[in-house]
Write a protein that holds these residues in place. Structure first.
Motif, short mmCIF file in Angstrom:
data_model
loop_
_atom_site.label_atom_id
_atom_site.label_comp_id
_atom_site.label_asym_id
_atom_site.label_seq_id
_atom_site.Cartn_x
_atom_site.Cartn_y
_atom_site.Cartn_z
N PRO A 48 0.91 -1.24 0.05
CA PRO A 48 -0.08 -0.13 0.05
C PRO A 48 0.73 1.35 -0.12
N ASP A 49 0.19 2.38 -0.31
CA ASP A 49 0.95 3.64 -0.52
C ASP A 49 0.81 4.12 0.99
N LEU A 50 1.72 4.15 1.73
CA LEU A 50 1.77 4.63 3.29
C LEU A 50 1.47 5.98 3.58
N SER A 51 1.21 6.77 2.50
CA SER A 51 1.09 8.15 2.82
C SER A 51 -0.51 8.22 2.89
N LYS A 52 -1.20 7.01 2.50
CA LYS A 52 -2.69 7.13 2.55
C LYS A 52 -3.23 6.20 3.82
N ARG A 53 -3.14 6.82 5.06
CA ARG A 53 -3.47 6.10 6.11
C ARG A 53 -4.89 5.89 6.34
N GLY A 54 -5.35 4.97 6.91
CA GLY A 54 -6.76 4.58 7.02
C GLY A 54 -7.04 3.48 6.77
N ARG A 55 -8.44 3.19 6.45
CA ARG A 55 -8.98 1.83 6.14
C ARG A 55 -8.93 1.68 4.69
N TRP A 56 -8.30 0.60 4.32
CA TRP A 56 -7.99 -0.19 3.13
C TRP A 56 -9.21 -1.45 2.90
N THR A 57 -9.55 -1.36 1.86
CA THR A 57 -10.66 -2.52 1.78
C THR A 57 -10.05 -3.44 0.72
N VAL A 58 -10.10 -4.78 0.78
CA VAL A 58 -9.48 -5.68 0.00
C VAL A 58 -10.76 -6.42 -0.20
N ARG A 59 -10.99 -6.75 -1.67
CA ARG A 59 -12.41 -7.41 -1.97
C ARG A 59 -11.97 -8.65 -2.95
N VAL A 60 -12.30 -9.79 -2.72
CA VAL A 60 -12.12 -10.94 -3.46
C VAL A 60 -13.47 -11.47 -3.90
N GLU A 61 -13.25 -12.02 -5.44
CA GLU A 61 -14.58 -12.43 -6.18
C GLU A 61 -14.17 -13.56 -6.96
N SER A 62 -15.16 -14.59 -7.01
CA SER A 62 -14.99 -15.53 -7.93
C SER A 62 -16.60 -15.66 -8.29
N PRO A 63 -16.79 -16.51 -9.45
CA PRO A 63 -18.26 -16.70 -9.87
C PRO A 63 -19.14 -17.15 -8.54
N GLY A 64 -20.03 -16.37 -8.44
CA GLY A 64 -21.16 -16.87 -7.08
C GLY A 64 -20.56 -16.55 -5.82
N HIS A 65 -19.42 -15.99 -5.73
CA HIS A 65 -18.69 -15.86 -4.16
C HIS A 65 -17.97 -14.19 -4.31
N SER A 66 -18.10 -13.96 -3.28
CA SER A 66 -17.47 -12.48 -2.94
C SER A 66 -17.38 -12.31 -1.28
N ASN A 67 -16.34 -11.52 -0.97
CA ASN A 67 -15.92 -11.31 0.30
C ASN A 67 -15.01 -10.10 0.47
N PHE A 68 -14.94 -9.45 1.65
CA PHE A 68 -13.93 -8.65 1.85
C PHE A 68 -13.32 -8.20 3.32
N ILE A 69 -12.36 -7.71 3.26
CA ILE A 69 -11.72 -7.39 4.54
C ILE A 69 -11.13 -6.00 4.49
N ASP A 70 -11.20 -5.24 5.76
CA ASP A 70 -10.93 -3.97 5.88
C ASP A 70 -9.54 -4.11 6.68
N ILE A 71 -8.42 -3.39 6.40
CA ILE A 71 -7.19 -3.32 6.91
C ILE A 71 -7.06 -1.80 7.25
N LEU A 72 -6.64 -1.60 8.58
CA LEU A 72 -6.16 -0.20 9.07
C LEU A 72 -4.57 -0.16 8.79
N ILE A 73 -4.44 0.76 7.97
CA ILE A 73 -2.87 1.27 7.87
C ILE A 73 -2.54 2.44 8.11
#
Length: 73
Positions: A48-73
């Motif tokens: 990540p770009d460490l100059s952008k502090r805060g909540r980063w969201t990573v979303r994963v997706e495959s046919p019929g499935h998706s999920n996300f995780i928030d990461i504080l940096i």
């Protein structure tokens, strides 16, 4: 450099092989900061770009499935 690695799994415990990944930075929630794909074991790594502090969201997706995780940096 600080790298973040996620591992994506289905509820069965099987890795989400080759699933699509979108990473959203804290300063722009509407457009992905980076896109990519998990490997065969469901792993994805980004620096990540460490100059952008805060909540980063990573979303994963495959046919019929998706999920996300928030990461504080």
């Amino acid at each position: 450099m600080t790298a973040v690695e996620i591992v994506a799994y289905y509820s069965t415990g099987e890795p989400m092989s080759d699933c699509q990944v979108q990473v959203f930075a804290p300063d722009d929630r509407s457009a992905p900061w980076r896109t990519g794909q998990c490997d065969a074991q469901g792993n994805y790594r980004f620096t990540p770009d460490l100059s952008k502090r805060g909540r980063w969201t990573v979303r994963v997706e495959s046919p019929g499935h998706s999920n996300f995780i928030d990461i504080l940096i």
